[in-house]
Scaffold this active site. Structure first.
Site, PDB file in Angstrom:
ATOM      1  N   ASP A   1       0.755  -1.324  -0.026  1.00  0.00           N
ATOM      2  CA  ASP A   1      -0.068   0.255   0.049  1.00  0.00           C
ATOM      3  C   ASP A   1       0.827   1.300   0.142  1.00  0.00           C
ATOM      4  O   ASP A   1       0.514   2.279  -0.515  1.00  0.00           O
ATOM      5  CB  ASP A   1      -0.980   0.113   1.229  1.00  0.00           C
ATOM      6  CG  ASP A   1      -2.013  -0.979   1.029  1.00  0.00           C
ATOM      7  OD1 ASP A   1      -2.233  -1.400  -0.247  1.00  0.00           O
ATOM      8  OD2 ASP A   1      -2.978  -1.208   2.118  1.00  0.00           O
TER       9      ASP A   1
ATOM     10  N   THR B   1      -8.698   1.594   7.675  1.00  0.00           N
ATOM     11  CA  THR B   1      -7.932   0.324   7.824  1.00  0.00           C
ATOM     12  C   THR B   1      -6.394   0.426   8.019  1.00  0.00           C
ATOM     13  O   THR B   1      -5.816  -0.766   8.108  1.00  0.00           O
ATOM     14  CB  THR B   1      -8.184  -0.763   6.476  1.00  0.00           C
ATOM     15  OG1 THR B   1      -7.827   0.074   5.222  1.00  0.00           O
ATOM     16  CG2 THR B   1      -9.879  -1.023   6.443  1.00  0.00           C
TER      17      THR B   1
ATOM     18  N   SER C   1      -5.780   0.389  13.995  1.00  0.00           N
ATOM     19  CA  SER C   1      -4.847  -0.155  15.220  1.00  0.00           C
ATOM     20  C   SER C   1      -4.922   0.863  16.351  1.00  0.00           C
ATOM     21  O   SER C   1      -4.898   0.350  17.180  1.00  0.00           O
ATOM     22  CB  SER C   1      -3.507   0.234  14.465  1.00  0.00           C
ATOM     23  OG  SER C   1      -3.206  -0.611  13.441  1.00  0.00           O
TER      24      SER C   1
END
Length: 291
Positions: free
Chosen positions: A73, A187, A192
């Site tokens: 990513d 995401t 997190s």
């Protein structure tokens, strides 16, 4: 049709995946050019195929139809700002560990032929404009596909931040910092830190405190047009740091304001499969747990 092959040379060793994609695409009639998503010193690369010429990304984008990223990513994040400036759609081939934004895995490059036949869908992703103001002057500008993160840095202490939406106080955050994310970035770090998962094609701004030292600090999903300001109070004796999409940190001083707004630009991601977002997120989160 002109397609830019944009490999992360530290993920796609020897550009093997990109070369295989070129074979597939040129066989179907496309013209391919190689560009790196970020500046790379040739001495750090090791051996590259001798017949490959690496060109400048910004010079090739104006006439490109698609840009294919080979990496994780992070590779897509590097290329997204330039690609969105020219309205060039991106498709990701995952060479990393998870790759939430990547459409294909390394063994699926034959599916790239569908770009030439028009057998694909487009998905628009919201972007954020980020800037830092100090004494009324703009010192920093950037664009975020994932998030803008204000943190305390590596020192074992907490910082006090004031979060405003359209000049109304949303929250005082006393803790490690705050994440202002897009749905795409929901995401990433925001997840997190306990933030919600938001469908990536939605248009919202997500505000997620990081390790807040108060029971009242909660993640919030805000309207897409909200004008967000993260203020480091003038009476603070501590500095903070801003990082956009995981990039190099910008040091913030007491009195600085980080402004975050929805960008007029958006990023187009190419979809070749019919898998739902929920199938993808569940499969890749399970993979992350196993790793």
């Amino acid at each position: 049709m002109k397609i830019i092959l944009c490999p992360n040379p530290f993920r796609d060793k020897g550009l093997k995946a990109a070369v295989e994609a070129q074979r597939v695409l040129t066989g179907a009639g496309a013209k391919c050019e190689y560009c790196f998503p970020f500046p790379v010193e040739q001495g750090n690369l090791g051996g590259l195929p001798p017949n490959i010429k690496i060109k400048e990304l910004k010079a090739e984008l104006p006439e490109a139809d698609f840009l294919i990223c080979f990496g994780g990513d992070g590779t897509i994040l590097h290329a997204a700002k330039d690609a969105s400036s020219y309205g060039v759609p991106i498709i990701g081939v995952n060479m990393g560990s998870v790759g939430f934004m990547a459409e294909l895995e390394q063994n699926e490059t034959t599916k790239l032929r569908r770009l030439l036949s028009g057998d694909y869908k487009m998905e628009n992703r919201m972007l954020l404009d980020v800037r830092v103001l100090r004494d009324g002057r703009t010192l920093f500008r950037s664009m975020a596909l994932n998030d803008a993160v204000v943190t305390k840095g590596g020192v074992a202490r907490v910082i006090d931040l004031q979060i405003y939406g359209d000049k109304s106080l949303i929250s005082n955050v006393f803790g490690d910092g705050v994440i202002v994310a897009t749905p795409t970035g929901s995401t990433a770090y925001s997840l997190s830190a306990g933030g919600p998962i938001v469908e990536p094609t939605a248009e919202n701004i997500i505000m997620t405190p990081i390790s807040a030292h108060t029971l009242q600090a909660k993640a919030m999903v805000l309207d897409k047009n909200r004008f967000i300001q993260v203020v480091l109070p003038k009476n603070s004796r501590k500095m903070a740091y801003l990082s956009v999409d995981g990039g190099k940190s910008f040091k913030l001083y007491p009195g600085d304001t980080v402004q975050v707004t929805r960008s007029r630009r958006s990023l187009s991601l190419v979809r070749l499969s019919d898998k739902s977002f929920y199938e993808v997120i569940n499969r890749k989160l399970e993979r992350r747990i196993r790793q």
